[in-house]
Design a protein around this motif. Structure first.
Motif, PDB file in Angstrom:
ATOM      1  N   GLY A  61       7.569   3.122   1.725  1.00  0.00           N
ATOM      2  CA  GLY A  61       7.191   4.179   2.647  1.00  0.00           C
ATOM      3  C   GLY A  61       8.311   5.147   2.948  1.00  0.00           C
ATOM      4  N   VAL A  62       8.044   5.998   3.910  1.00  0.00           N
ATOM      5  CA  VAL A  62       8.970   7.045   4.316  1.00  0.00           C
ATOM      6  C   VAL A  62       9.400   6.783   5.764  1.00  0.00           C
ATOM      7  N   TYR A  63      10.714   6.868   5.998  1.00  0.00           N
ATOM      8  CA  TYR A  63      11.300   6.646   7.323  1.00  0.00           C
ATOM      9  C   TYR A  63      11.892   7.950   7.824  1.00  0.00           C
ATOM     10  N   THR A  64      11.509   8.330   9.030  1.00  0.00           N
ATOM     11  CA  THR A  64      12.080   9.493   9.689  1.00  0.00           C
ATOM     12  C   THR A  64      12.795   9.005  10.933  1.00  0.00           C
ATOM     13  N   ARG A  65      14.078   9.256  10.986  1.00  0.00           N
ATOM     14  CA  ARG A  65      14.900   8.783  12.095  1.00  0.00           C
ATOM     15  C   ARG A  65      14.743   9.683  13.305  1.00  0.00           C
ATOM     16  N   GLY A  66      14.529   9.048  14.458  1.00  0.00           N
ATOM     17  CA  GLY A  66      14.589   9.749  15.740  1.00  0.00           C
ATOM     18  C   GLY A  66      16.012   9.619  16.241  1.00  0.00           C
ATOM     19  N   SER A  67      16.224   8.763  17.245  1.00  0.00           N
ATOM     20  CA  SER A  67      17.582   8.484  17.712  1.00  0.00           C
ATOM     21  C   SER A  67      17.969   7.031  17.440  1.00  0.00           C
ATOM     22  N   GLY A  68      17.235   6.381  16.518  1.00  0.00           N
ATOM     23  CA  GLY A  68      17.524   4.997  16.140  1.00  0.00           C
ATOM     24  C   GLY A  68      18.579   4.910  15.057  1.00  0.00           C
ATOM     25  N   PRO A  69      18.656   3.766  14.395  1.00  0.00           N
ATOM     26  CA  PRO A  69      19.727   3.537  13.417  1.00  0.00           C
ATOM     27  C   PRO A  69      19.586   4.377  12.148  1.00  0.00           C
ATOM     28  N   VAL A  70      20.707   4.665  11.542  1.00  0.00           N
ATOM     29  CA  VAL A  70      20.747   5.323  10.245  1.00  0.00           C
ATOM     30  C   VAL A  70      20.498   4.252   9.190  1.00  0.00           C
ATOM     31  N   LEU A  71      19.385   4.391   8.441  1.00  0.00           N
ATOM     32  CA  LEU A  71      19.051   3.409   7.405  1.00  0.00           C
ATOM     33  C   LEU A  71      19.466   3.870   6.018  1.00  0.00           C
ATOM     34  N   GLY A  72      19.965   5.084   5.897  1.00  0.00           N
ATOM     35  CA  GLY A  72      20.579   5.523   4.651  1.00  0.00           C
ATOM     36  C   GLY A  72      19.720   6.338   3.712  1.00  0.00           C
ATOM     37  N   HIS A  73      18.390   6.309   3.873  1.00  0.00           N
ATOM     38  CA  HIS A  73      17.528   7.019   2.938  1.00  0.00           C
ATOM     39  C   HIS A  73      16.156   7.185   3.582  1.00  0.00           C
ATOM     40  N   PRO A  74      15.436   8.260   3.267  1.00  0.00           N
ATOM     41  CA  PRO A  74      14.077   8.376   3.809  1.00  0.00           C
ATOM     42  C   PRO A  74      13.092   7.394   3.157  1.00  0.00           C
ATOM     43  N   PHE A  75      13.388   6.911   1.941  1.00  0.00           N
ATOM     44  CA  PHE A  75      12.531   5.924   1.273  1.00  0.00           C
ATOM     45  C   PHE A  75      12.952   4.537   1.735  1.00  0.00           C
ATOM     46  N   GLU A  76      12.048   3.846   2.418  1.00  0.00           N
ATOM     47  CA  GLU A  76      12.326   2.509   2.928  1.00  0.00           C
ATOM     48  C   GLU A  76      11.165   1.588   2.583  1.00  0.00           C
ATOM     49  N   ILE A  77      11.470   0.451   1.996  1.00  0.00           N
ATOM     50  CA  ILE A  77      10.459  -0.540   1.641  1.00  0.00           C
ATOM     51  C   ILE A  77      10.376  -1.571   2.759  1.00  0.00           C
ATOM     52  N   ARG A  78       9.172  -1.781   3.246  1.00  0.00           N
ATOM     53  CA  ARG A  78       8.931  -2.761   4.313  1.00  0.00           C
ATOM     54  C   ARG A  78       8.294  -3.990   3.665  1.00  0.00           C
ATOM     55  N   SER A  79       8.942  -5.144   3.792  1.00  0.00           N
ATOM     56  CA  SER A  79       8.383  -6.388   3.269  1.00  0.00           C
ATOM     57  C   SER A  79       8.449  -7.430   4.365  1.00  0.00           C
ATOM     58  N   GLY A  80       7.422  -8.282   4.420  1.00  0.00           N
ATOM     59  CA  GLY A  80       7.409  -9.224   5.520  1.00  0.00           C
ATOM     60  C   GLY A  80       6.447 -10.362   5.349  1.00  0.00           C
TER      61      GLY A  80
END
Length: 174
Positions: free
Chosen positions: A111-130
């Motif tokens: 998926g796509v991650y858009t940062r508000g005022s949270g942590p810097v995850l390094g890239h807009p492409f983020e895979i969520r697995s759980g």
């Protein structure tokens, strides 16, 4: 946590597919329980609880072998937004004749991650697995505890990842 949940999803899903689905077509299309899930829980960054997240997920009414397509959207209390599309794999256990029983579910959702005022995850492409474990009532309503990890799979530096621990309620739509 690295990509171990994603690897687990694929190993278990492909093993289940080989065992249970390949006689009729490994990725054959079959009906599945369509559902909307709502989750609330905590976000974890570098082993520290940093806030809260609300998450909504739609599980589509079709499976391809053991994989059920799903789409999700989450928003944190720091206005971070993640939206993704992927698949779930569900295993039922302790089934009762009524249809009630336990379940365990794995998911992988790029998926796509858009940062508000949270942590810097390094890239807009983020895979969520759980993974999720819970109980399903005889009418299909599910209650579960879910843990997931999202990261950019090493596409960029930094790649710290973020986890969530949530309580989820899934409501069947049909």
């Amino acid at each position: 946590m690295d990509g171990r949940l994603a690897v687990l999803f694929f190993v278990i899903g492909l093993t289940d597919m080989k065992t249970n689905d390949c006689e009729t077509g490994c990725l054959g299309r079959t009906p599945a329980q369509e559902a909307i899930s709502l989750s609330l829980g905590s976000t974890i960054f570098q082993e520290q609880f940093i806030g809260q997240e609300a998450y909504v997920r739609y599980d589509m009414g079709t499976s391809f072998g053991p994989f059920q397509p799903t789409v999700g959207l989450s928003v944190t209390d720091t206005n971070d937004i993640w939206v993704g599309l992927g698949a779930t794999h569900t295993t039922r256990f302790w089934d009762r004749p009524s249809g009630a029983g336990g379940y365990a579910q794995l998911h992988v959702m790029p998926g796509v991650y858009t940062r508000g005022s949270g942590p810097v995850l390094g890239h807009p492409f983020e895979i969520r697995s759980g993974a999720e474990i819970g109980y399903q009532t005889k009418n299909g309503l599910r209650y579960g505890l879910s843990y997931d990890h999202r990261s950019n799979a090493g596409l960029s530096t930094p790649n710290p990842g973020m986890e969530t621990l949530q309580f989820r309620v899934s409501v069947p739509l049909s």
